[in-house]
Design an enzyme around this catalytic site. Structure first.
Site, mmCIF file in Angstrom:
data_model
loop_
_atom_site.group_PDB
_atom_site.id
_atom_site.type_symbol
_atom_site.label_atom_id
_atom_site.label_comp_id
_atom_site.label_asym_id
_atom_site.label_seq_id
_atom_site.Cartn_x
_atom_site.Cartn_y
_atom_site.Cartn_z
ATOM 1 N N GLU A 81 -6.676 4.676 7.810
ATOM 2 C CA GLU A 81 -6.700 5.977 7.559
ATOM 3 C C GLU A 81 -7.932 6.722 6.684
ATOM 4 O OE1 GLU A 81 -3.032 5.316 5.527
ATOM 5 O OE2 GLU A 81 -1.982 4.945 7.645
ATOM 6 N N HIS B 196 -9.330 1.193 4.692
ATOM 7 C CA HIS B 196 -7.971 1.093 5.565
ATOM 8 C C HIS B 196 -8.548 2.195 6.898
ATOM 9 C CE1 HIS B 196 -4.136 2.471 6.645
ATOM 10 N NE2 HIS B 196 -3.714 1.484 6.041
ATOM 11 N N GLY C 71 2.674 2.164 10.771
ATOM 12 C CA GLY C 71 3.732 3.361 10.865
ATOM 13 C C GLY C 71 4.308 3.832 11.906
ATOM 14 N N ASN D 25 0.783 -1.071 -0.009
ATOM 15 C CA ASN D 25 0.030 -0.042 -0.062
ATOM 16 C C ASN D 25 0.880 1.211 -0.185
ATOM 17 O OD1 ASN D 25 -1.700 2.106 0.584
ATOM 18 N ND2 ASN D 25 -2.430 1.346 2.631
ATOM 19 N N TRP D 26 0.968 1.788 -1.116
ATOM 20 C CA TRP D 26 1.971 2.905 -1.189
ATOM 21 C C TRP D 26 1.397 4.203 -0.382
ATOM 22 C CZ3 TRP D 26 4.023 2.750 -7.204
ATOM 23 C CH2 TRP D 26 4.475 1.521 -7.307
ATOM 24 N N LYS D 27 0.360 4.064 -0.114
ATOM 25 C CA LYS D 27 -0.688 5.374 0.400
ATOM 26 C C LYS D 27 -0.316 6.440 -0.613
ATOM 27 C CE LYS D 27 -0.047 3.082 4.736
ATOM 28 N NZ LYS D 27 0.073 3.086 6.293
ATOM 29 N N GLU E 276 -5.097 -4.835 10.479
ATOM 30 C CA GLU E 276 -4.060 -3.997 10.827
ATOM 31 C C GLU E 276 -4.338 -3.148 12.162
ATOM 32 O OE1 GLU E 276 -1.995 -2.603 6.587
ATOM 33 O OE2 GLU E 276 -3.954 -1.348 7.078
ATOM 34 N N SER F 94 3.828 -1.964 10.561
ATOM 35 C CA SER F 94 5.060 -2.217 10.731
ATOM 36 C C SER F 94 5.873 -3.605 10.214
ATOM 37 C CB SER F 94 5.530 -1.780 12.045
ATOM 38 O OG SER F 94 5.102 -0.362 12.381
ATOM 39 N N GLY G 253 2.887 -1.138 4.043
ATOM 40 C CA GLY G 253 3.111 0.277 4.035
ATOM 41 C C GLY G 253 4.750 0.693 3.509
ATOM 42 N N GLY G 254 5.145 1.380 4.494
ATOM 43 C CA GLY G 254 6.493 1.997 4.231
ATOM 44 C C GLY G 254 7.305 0.951 3.674
HETATM 45 P P1 13P Z 1 3.337 0.357 7.652
HETATM 46 O O1 13P Z 1 3.979 -0.956 7.092
HETATM 47 O O2 13P Z 1 3.807 1.502 7.267
HETATM 48 O O3 13P Z 1 3.277 0.297 9.230
HETATM 49 O O4 13P Z 1 1.797 0.814 7.123
HETATM 50 C C1 13P Z 1 0.810 -0.525 7.222
HETATM 51 C C2 13P Z 1 -0.394 -0.088 6.554
HETATM 52 O O5 13P Z 1 -0.903 0.718 6.903
HETATM 53 C C3 13P Z 1 -0.563 -0.896 5.250
HETATM 54 O O6 13P Z 1 -1.776 -0.451 4.727
#
Ligand code: 13P
Length: 251
Positions: free
Chosen positions: A101, A99, A175, A11-13, A169, A213, A234-235
């Site tokens: 967010e 998600h 994050g 997920n590149w966000k 999640e 994470s 994510g990251g």
């Molecule tokens: P991180 O891997 O950056 O913690 O993000 C997880 C996430 O929200 C994937 O959708």
């Protein structure tokens, strides 16, 4: 027990411009093609403007493409929204929905997530439905109640293992560098599977991803945890080496 092939989803966000996205996706597509048989499916979910160029760059590879959200409608007067039909047109086979967010920043409710999932599935997309408790909810002993209600409220009627993936999640692990312990993850994934069994005939075959994470250093342990069928990253999905290492940690 059903055989569940691992899904490693990035997920590149809201990260990456065209050149970065093309480089990252092409790199991963090349590694997948060169690797031959691997023990995982790999998916990237770039921001909307990158879907078409990235989709075109990876058409002849096994790397799958997904959106990060979609509207619950196919077209019409909905300024700023992107429909599941448009995702399909760009080459997507998956879409991330609900998600945390989006639940936080855009007030998305379980009912809204369910409507989006129905529309997405109707277009032939696989809906990755995200669930997870906040730190305060976990500390209050409400983690299972919160996640159970999200699963029940967000899952479309008639969903099955071919049309939905669940991503657990925990909000406090996203994050932050904090990950849930493998024991906590196993307990929650087992709970989610039992909840799915109340609603679906083939709950045993549904993939349940862990997100929060996930890094190369913790992936092997998390991916070998009971009822963990992949990762939503994510990251670490923004770096080809790290994301690839998470994939190849799957056995
Ligand atoms: P991180 O891997 O950056 O913690 O993000 C997880 C996430 O929200 C994937 O959708």
């Amino acid at each position: 027990m059903a055989e569940r092939r691992k899904l490693i989803a990035g997920n590149w966000k809201m990260n990456g411009l065209k050149a970065d996205g093309l480089e990252l996706a092409s790199d991963l597509a090349g590694r997948l093609k060169g690797a031959g048989a691997v023990a995982f499916d790999m998916l990237v979910c770039p921001p909307f403007p990158l879907l078409f160029p990235v989709g075109e760059a990876i058409t002849d590879s096994p790397l799958a493409l997904g959106g990060q959200d979609c509207a619950p409608k196919l077209s019409g007067a909905h300024t700023g929204d992107v429909s599941p039909q448009m995702l399909k047109d760009a080459g997507c086979s998956f879409v991330i929905l609900g998600h945390s967010e989006r639940r936080q920043d855009h007030g998305e409710t379980d009912a809204a997530v369910k409507a989006k999932a129905e529309a997405a599935i109707g277009q032939g997309l696989v809906a990755i439905i995200c669930v997870g408790e906040t730190e305060a909810q976990r500390e209050a002993g409400q983690a299972e109640a919160v996640v159970g209600a999200q699963v029940a409220g967000s899952l479309p009627a008639g969903a099955n293992a071919a049309t939905v993936v669940i991503a657990y999640e925990p909000v406090w692990a996203i994050g932050t560098g904090k990950t849930a312990t493998p024991a906590d993850v196993a307990a929650m994934h087992g709970f989610i599977r039992a909840e799915l069994a109340k609603a679906l005939g083939d709950a045993d075959a549904v993939r349940i991803l862990y997100g929060g994470s996930v890094k190369p250093g913790n992936a092997a342990e998390l991916m070998s945890t009971a009822d963990v069928d992949g990762a939503l990253v994510g990251g670490a999905s923004l770096k080809a080496d790290d994301f690839w290492a998470i994939g190849t940690s799957c056995r």
